[in-house]
Write an enzyme that holds these catalytic residues in place. Structure first.
Site, short mmCIF file in Angstrom:
data_model
loop_
_atom_site.label_atom_id
_atom_site.label_comp_id
_atom_site.label_asym_id
_atom_site.label_seq_id
_atom_site.Cartn_x
_atom_site.Cartn_y
_atom_site.Cartn_z
N PHE A 244 0.85 -1.19 0.00
CA PHE A 244 0.00 0.00 0.00
C PHE A 244 0.89 1.24 0.00
O PHE A 244 1.77 1.38 0.85
CB PHE A 244 -0.91 0.03 1.23
CG PHE A 244 -1.83 1.22 1.25
CD1 PHE A 244 -3.04 1.18 0.58
CD2 PHE A 244 -1.47 2.39 1.90
CE1 PHE A 244 -3.88 2.29 0.57
CE2 PHE A 244 -2.29 3.50 1.89
CZ PHE A 244 -3.52 3.45 1.23
N ASP B 126 9.31 2.60 1.02
CA ASP B 126 8.19 3.35 1.60
C ASP B 126 8.22 3.10 3.11
O ASP B 126 7.84 2.02 3.58
CB ASP B 126 6.90 2.85 0.96
CG ASP B 126 5.66 3.54 1.51
OD1 ASP B 126 5.71 4.04 2.66
OD2 ASP B 126 4.62 3.53 0.81
N LYS C 198 3.36 10.23 8.21
CA LYS C 198 2.76 9.74 9.45
C LYS C 198 3.49 10.21 10.70
O LYS C 198 3.34 11.33 11.14
CB LYS C 198 2.62 8.23 9.40
CG LYS C 198 1.55 7.74 8.42
CD LYS C 198 1.29 6.26 8.55
CE LYS C 198 0.21 5.79 7.59
NZ LYS C 198 -1.14 6.20 8.00
#
Length: 370
Positions: free
Chosen positions: A118, A203, A232
């Protein structure tokens, strides 16, 4: 817009690992806004940095220099890959930057990604997200992406060629249920990229910023990427992303190749600097490993199959959505079901051993293991 299936709880206050709802009920937060509230809710250092900066300067844009952004970029570079940094507003934006950088590196090049990864919901990032349910409604996607099984180093190596611009991987897949990619697969990705002149992009949006007990997840297996994406936990609750390069690829993008109105704004960058100051501490990172081990061993002691690294963990249980709902509404423990049989646990890195033990007691009650 109705894009979220929200729970019937309104949170109004947070402090450390605790949340309070509009009825005054207290909760233990083991989700941290999905790996965002890295140093706990309303950490004094973060609140002070943001408040002080907001009094002085909030926005001028990227036609000028501002000290918080320059300091943050330098600190991220020095603490990781040693190149340059593009600051942005989210993880998806950081991935979009990495994709464009890879296409600048190899014009017209293709991408290799892992199945069930994702990387975001914007069109480029979504095209890299090999999950049919997320992609299908928005086809046609950006072409040039090949997905390989996440447990097959040979398939990954075979997929990389002289046409490949980059291999894009999460060292630990988060949204699909906390699946660490094997050291063998990560090394195969590095070797294949070196062989064919492609970029290796990690990522680290969910698994970085100390989440695994190392500052960056790639430091555990010792596989250094050419580019990494962050977001995040970097902002501790503020919207930020970053795309970081090695020195060799620092000048791949030039003036006019990419941009963002709000990226690297003084208030957000000041907050991120405060978060990084707290997280980049050997004592804290050691405690992440210790508390993660305490949590995973406690889950296994409840006969719950568990996996992950540091404080990026998941356990398996029947009817995970129902268990997550009971934990929230009956046990006042905030977690997340990533599928029909997986519960994800992402507490703030500042969680205490006592809070880990309390979470285990609440989980035991919810799954009937008291």
């Amino acid at each position: 817009m109705g894009t979220y299936a929200r729970n019937p709880v309104e949170f109004v206050r947070g402090d450390g690992t605790r949340l309070w709802d509009s009825d005054g009920q207290e909760y233990l937060d083991f989700l941290a806004g999905v790996s965002v509230v890295q140093i706990g809710h309303c950490h004094p250092a973060l609140v002070e940095a943001v408040t002080e900066q907001a009094r002085r300067l909030m926005h001028v844009g990227n036609l000028f220099y501002t000290e918080p952004a320059m300091r943050l970029a330098a600190r991220l570079s020095e603490a990781s890959l040693g190149g340059k940094v593009f600051l942005c507003n989210s993880g998806a934006e950081a991935v979009e930057c990495a994709l464009k950088l890879a296409r600048r590196h190899r014009p017209g090049g293709e991408f290799v990604v892992a199945e069930q990864g994702f990387h975001g919901r914007t069109m480029g990032a979504l095209s890299a997200t090999s999950q049919e349910a997320k992609q299908a409604p928005f086809a046609p996607l950006v072409p040039g992406f090949t997905a390989v099984p996440r447990e097959d180093p040979g398939a990954l190596a075979a997929a990389v060629s002289d046409r490949t611009a980059a291999v894009l991987l999460e060292p630990i897949q988060g949204e699909s249920g906390i699946h660490p990619l094997s050291d063998e697969l990560l090394h195969a990705a590095r070797e294949s990229c070196d062989r064919h002149g492609a970029l290796l992009v990690f990522d680290e949006i969910q698994c970085g910023m100390g989440r695994t007990g190392d500052l960056w997840a790639w430091q555990g297996p010792g596989v250094r990427p050419d580019v990494m994406t962050l977001a995040k936990g970097l902002g501790g609750g503020l919207p930020i992303g970053a795309c970081v390069t090695t020195a060799e690829h620092a000048d791949t993008l030039g003036p006019g190749d990419h941009g963002s109105t709000f990226a690297g704004g003084p208030v957000i960058a000041a907050g991120a600097n405060a978060v990084l100051e707290v997280v980049d501490d050997p004592a804290l990172l050691t405690s992440v490993g210790e508390h993660g081990l305490r949590l995973i061993e406690g889950l296994r002691g409840l006969d719950l199959p568990a996996r992950g690294r540091g404080l990026m963990l998941a356990f398996e249980t029947d009817d995970a959505p129902g268990v997550a709902r009971r934990l929230l509404l009956e046990q006042r423990l905030v977690v997340h079901a990533t599928g029909p049989d997986t519960i994800r646990l992402l507490p703030p890195l500042t969680v205490s051993a006592a809070e880990v033990d309390e979470a285990l007691r609440r989980i035991a009650a919810a799954v009937g293991r008291c």
